[in-house]
Design an enzyme around this catalytic site. Structure first.
Site, PDB file in Angstrom:
ATOM      1  N   HIS A   1      11.518  53.713  48.846  1.00  0.00           N
ATOM      2  CA  HIS A   1      10.442  53.431  49.923  1.00  0.00           C
ATOM      3  C   HIS A   1       9.437  53.144  48.991  1.00  0.00           C
ATOM      4  O   HIS A   1       9.389  53.560  47.796  1.00  0.00           O
ATOM      5  CB  HIS A   1      10.147  54.575  50.630  1.00  0.00           C
ATOM      6  CG  HIS A   1       9.002  54.365  51.596  1.00  0.00           C
ATOM      7  ND1 HIS A   1       7.586  54.271  51.352  1.00  0.00           N
ATOM      8  CD2 HIS A   1       9.152  54.174  52.911  1.00  0.00           C
ATOM      9  CE1 HIS A   1       7.297  53.895  52.451  1.00  0.00           C
ATOM     10  NE2 HIS A   1       8.236  53.759  53.365  1.00  0.00           N
TER      11      HIS A   1
ATOM     12  N   GLU B   1      10.685  46.466  54.911  1.00  0.00           N
ATOM     13  CA  GLU B   1       9.293  46.845  55.128  1.00  0.00           C
ATOM     14  C   GLU B   1       8.474  46.118  54.139  1.00  0.00           C
ATOM     15  O   GLU B   1       8.126  46.464  52.891  1.00  0.00           O
ATOM     16  CB  GLU B   1       8.991  48.079  54.983  1.00  0.00           C
ATOM     17  CG  GLU B   1       9.734  48.899  56.068  1.00  0.00           C
ATOM     18  CD  GLU B   1       9.299  50.720  56.137  1.00  0.00           C
ATOM     19  OE1 GLU B   1       8.651  51.087  56.766  1.00  0.00           O
ATOM     20  OE2 GLU B   1       9.633  51.247  54.706  1.00  0.00           O
TER      21      GLU B   1
END
Length: 261
Positions: free
Chosen positions: A100, A172
């Site tokens: 992430h 993302e």
């Protein structure tokens, strides 16, 4: 009905306390139990709670998959504070969020470390949820190149001999995470089309999700350019989970469940 399948998921990060996590997981499990799209297997929803909540969440959320938010880049041993892929698999975790943007930015995770974590997850039967995305707004081609390079850096070596293993890639764009509005749908569609075209031959079972301020309408706007969404803080209210689940059901041609009386 359609042959399409949709995957939805979310990470609770460190927002919730323990009991709040379990209440949320129970409420969402009830929502999923009422979804015809979930019942037919066309819609999958996974949840990544904090480490202490994993065992109980696995029980509460069954039969839906539970993910860990991270994994050690090593087999079990003298690594204080780490959690091994072997232990995660033992307690019933089925997926692992890896790479992430916050892990890359705040904890300095490198491509090499992320690749090792993916290898650990795959070696113990866990599905990586690999997070990728460009740090700054650029052209569509530049963004697609960053995503493809990040996927290859993380997965090319671990999947060299088993390219048919399922992997989930959560795209993302870092500049869109937490933004008031998601990136324009036409931009995301164009990027995801380029990414899928380049990666489909190397990774035969790749699920491509979009995150970054995703919410109601995002799935409809992106069409079949993505396989689903990696949802953020919007779904901290379970009623918003229901909205996205219902939207996915409509796209899949499944009837919307009647509201509770």
């Amino acid at each position: 009905m359609t042959d399409r399948r949709i995957v939805l998921g979310t990470s609770l990060k460190m927002y919730f306390g323990h009991q709040q996590t379990l209440r949320w997981a129970s409420a969402v499990a009830d929502i999923l139990a009422a979804s015809p799209a979930v019942e037919t297997g066309q819609l999958e929803f996974f949840l990544a709670p904090a480490f202490p909540a994993l065992p109980e969440t696995v029980r509460i959320f069954a039969p839906h998959p539970v993910a860990a938010q991270d994994v050690a880049a090593a087999e079990p041993g003298a690594f204080t504070g780490e959690v091994s892929a072997a232990e995660l698999a033992e307690i019933g975790v089925r997926l692992v969020e890896i790479g992430h943007a916050e892990r890359r930015r705040l904890f300095g995770e490198t491509d090499a470390q992320i690749a090792t974590k993916c290898a650990m997850a795959l070696a113990h039967g866990l599905t990586p949820v690999l997070c990728v995305g460009e740090p700054e707004l650029g052209t569509v081609a530049e963004a697609a190149r960053v995503v493809v390079d990040q996927v290859d850096a993380a997965l090319a070596a671990p999947l060299r001999d088993t390219p048919d293993r399922r992997v989930i890639v959560a795209y993302e764009p870092q500049w869109a995470i937490g933004a008031a509005e998601p990136a324009p749908a036409d931009r995301i569609r164009a990027i995801c089309d380029l990414v899928r075209d380049e990666l489909r031959e190397r990774y035969s079972d790749l699920v491509l999700l979009y995150g970054g301020s995703a919410g109601p309408g995002t799935l409809t706007g992106l069409g079949d350019a993505v396989d689903g969404l990696f949802l953020g803080r919007f779904v901290h209210d379970p009623r918003n989970v229901a909205r996205v689940v219902d939207e996915a059901g409509r796209l899949l041609g499944c009837p919307t469940p009647a509201p509770a009386s």
